[in-house]
Scaffold this motif. Structure first.
Motif, PDB file in Angstrom:
ATOM      1  N   ALA A  44      41.876  33.694  68.818  1.00  0.00           N
ATOM      2  CA  ALA A  44      42.969  32.768  68.522  1.00  0.00           C
ATOM      3  C   ALA A  44      42.827  32.265  67.090  1.00  0.00           C
ATOM      4  O   ALA A  44      41.716  32.194  66.554  1.00  0.00           O
ATOM      5  CB  ALA A  44      42.958  31.588  69.493  1.00  0.00           C
ATOM      6  N   THR A  48      47.592  33.602  69.390  1.00  0.00           N
ATOM      7  CA  THR A  48      46.558  34.322  70.120  1.00  0.00           C
ATOM      8  C   THR A  48      46.671  35.813  69.829  1.00  0.00           C
ATOM      9  O   THR A  48      47.747  36.318  69.487  1.00  0.00           O
ATOM     10  CB  THR A  48      46.676  34.089  71.628  1.00  0.00           C
ATOM     11  N   HIS A 108      38.946  35.056  77.490  1.00  0.00           N
ATOM     12  CA  HIS A 108      40.233  35.036  78.181  1.00  0.00           C
ATOM     13  C   HIS A 108      40.536  36.445  78.666  1.00  0.00           C
ATOM     14  O   HIS A 108      40.215  37.423  77.979  1.00  0.00           O
ATOM     15  CB  HIS A 108      41.334  34.535  77.231  1.00  0.00           C
ATOM     16  N   TRP A 140      43.439  37.660  75.966  1.00  0.00           N
ATOM     17  CA  TRP A 140      43.313  37.504  74.519  1.00  0.00           C
ATOM     18  C   TRP A 140      41.859  37.580  74.077  1.00  0.00           C
ATOM     19  O   TRP A 140      40.969  37.024  74.716  1.00  0.00           O
ATOM     20  CB  TRP A 140      43.910  36.164  74.076  1.00  0.00           C
TER      21      TRP A 140
END
Length: 418
Positions: free
Chosen positions: A75, A90, A69, A72
């Motif tokens: 998670a 996250t 991502h 991020w």
């Protein structure tokens, strides 16, 4: 406290005819009865509830994934006994350098430990005294462990379980977890790869286009005709800046410029379809009755953000950034365009061309934002704009009426675009 499991993961996986059957039943459920569930958090919650129902004293459990991502790095899915839904959290890039992470059992695990276990209710247990363990004890937990969740190609994630039973997990409990682990790894990897695919598509083509692609719009020419308000923005003198500035400064400038433009667009429901070097193409579908009003609000907020960015640039000794924005409204063909093997999900049509021509016209008229009469009439905001008269536009036989955007549209008609 121990750094390695006792019994170890290998021992828990021994071929033992007396192994509890409840683990096998939950494995069968994981493999055969979760096909219709898209989300790993829902599967994880039900798995924990089934463990509790089978007599395995799970009071807390979590999954930790590294993810692909732009914002991020990872998670966590966290379940606690009595909760019908998991908590999803996250973590941004940089958390791996924080004291909270560095002084945690997860850091020990990610730093190479094959497994980590803490007997929380054993005062004689040695090992690291992580702050997390104090929090777990305060919650009445007695046992905690981290095991690897192995995905294909060496991808290693983590799963944790904690107990509130005096003495913690038994050897039979650990055998149940060992039975579950391969099935949980398989089930979680499938869902995680699906989520990765969706995230990557959303990152590169936007949320609406990604939905279309995942729904099967993957052949050349597939698409629909939609009504949309169209915004095209271009940075001025970028070639000159990129020649004069150091590369890293140019990248920082572009990222700041796109943040200033894109965040308001996305916040107000626009879809950014394409970055074109130093420019962007965005649409606000007219299926939303507030589309035109939302576009105006996005421009107003972007102007303010760009003004703040220019203040920072001036303080650094740089020239302020100039930009041009063209806005039009009309029907566009929304879908796959390109070669037989390389496609682009975008919009085309005369309405897009007019928006592009208006953006180019800003250089001639020396006004940063130009809007067509068609858009202004649909947005019902004539009273708040300056009519600049008719101007010839390249590619059109007739000149078009052009309006200048110059301020805050917060008072725009709430029914704009209806």
């Amino acid at each position: 406290m121990q750094s390695l499991l006792n019994p170890s993961l290998a021992e828990a996986r021994r071929d033992d005819a007396t192994r509890p059957m409840q683990g096998r039943k939950i494995v069968d459920w994981l493999i055969n009865e979760t096909r219709g569930e898209r989300f790993i958090d829902n599967i994880f919650v039900e798995m924990c509830e089934r463990l509790v129902a089978a007599g395995v004293p799970v009071a807390r459990a979590s999954l930790h994934f590294r993810i692909h991502h732009p914002q991020w790095i990872g998670a966590r899915i966290l379940w606690r006994k009595g909760l019908s839904e998991a908590e999803l959290q996250t973590y941004e890039y940089g958390i791996e350098d924080t004291e909270q992470y560095l002084n945690s059992p997860l850091h020990e695990f990610n730093n190479g430990a094959p497994e980590v276990r803490a007997h929380l209710d054993d005062p004689a247990a040695g090992g690291p005294q992580y702050p997390l363990y104090d929090e777990l004890r305060a919650s009445g937990l007695t046992d905690y462990f981290i095991w690897p969740l192995e995905h294909t190609l060496g991808k290693r994630h983590a799963v944790t379980f904690a107990s509130d039973r005096p003495g913690g997990f038994s050897d039979d409990d650990m055998a149940v977890f060992a039975d579950l682990l391969p099935a949980l790894a398989l089930v979680s990897e499938i869902r995680l790869k699906n989520r990765f695919a969706r995230t990557l598509l959303e990152t590169y083509v936007g949320p609406h286009a990604s939905e279309q692609i995942l729904a099967g719009a993957t052949t050349r020419g597939s698409g629909v005709t939609v009504g949309a308000a169209i915004l095209i923005c271009d940075l001025r003198d970028f070639t000159k800046l990129s020649d004069l500035w150091p590369r890293d400064d140019v990248i920082e400038l572009l990222n700041g410029y796109f943040d200033a433009m894109c965040e308001p667009i996305e916040r107000h429901g626009g879809e950014i379809l394409k970055f074109m070097g130093d420019g962007l193409l965005a649409i606000f579908p007219l299926s939303d009755p507030m589309a035109c009003s939302n576009l105006l609000s996005a421009i107003s907020e972007a102007q303010a953000a760009l003004a703040r960015l220019n203040e920072e640039n001036v303080q650094k000794g740089h020239e302020p950034l100039g930009y041009g924005i063209g806005v039009h409204v009309g029907d566009v063909m929304y879908g796959n365009i390109g070669s037989s093997k390389r496609l682009d999900f975008t919009v085309i049509g005369p309405a897009v061309n007019i928006a592009s021509r208006l953006e180019s016209l800003t250089k001639v008229i020396k006004r940063p934002i130009l809007l067509s009469r068609a858009f202004v009439e649909m947005a019902r905001c004539q009273g708040e704009l300056e009519n600049l008269g008719s101007h010839p536009v390249r590619g059109l036989d007739e000149p078009i009426d052009v309006f200048a955007f110059s301020g805050n549209f917060a008072s725009a008609d709430s029914t704009a675009g209806a």
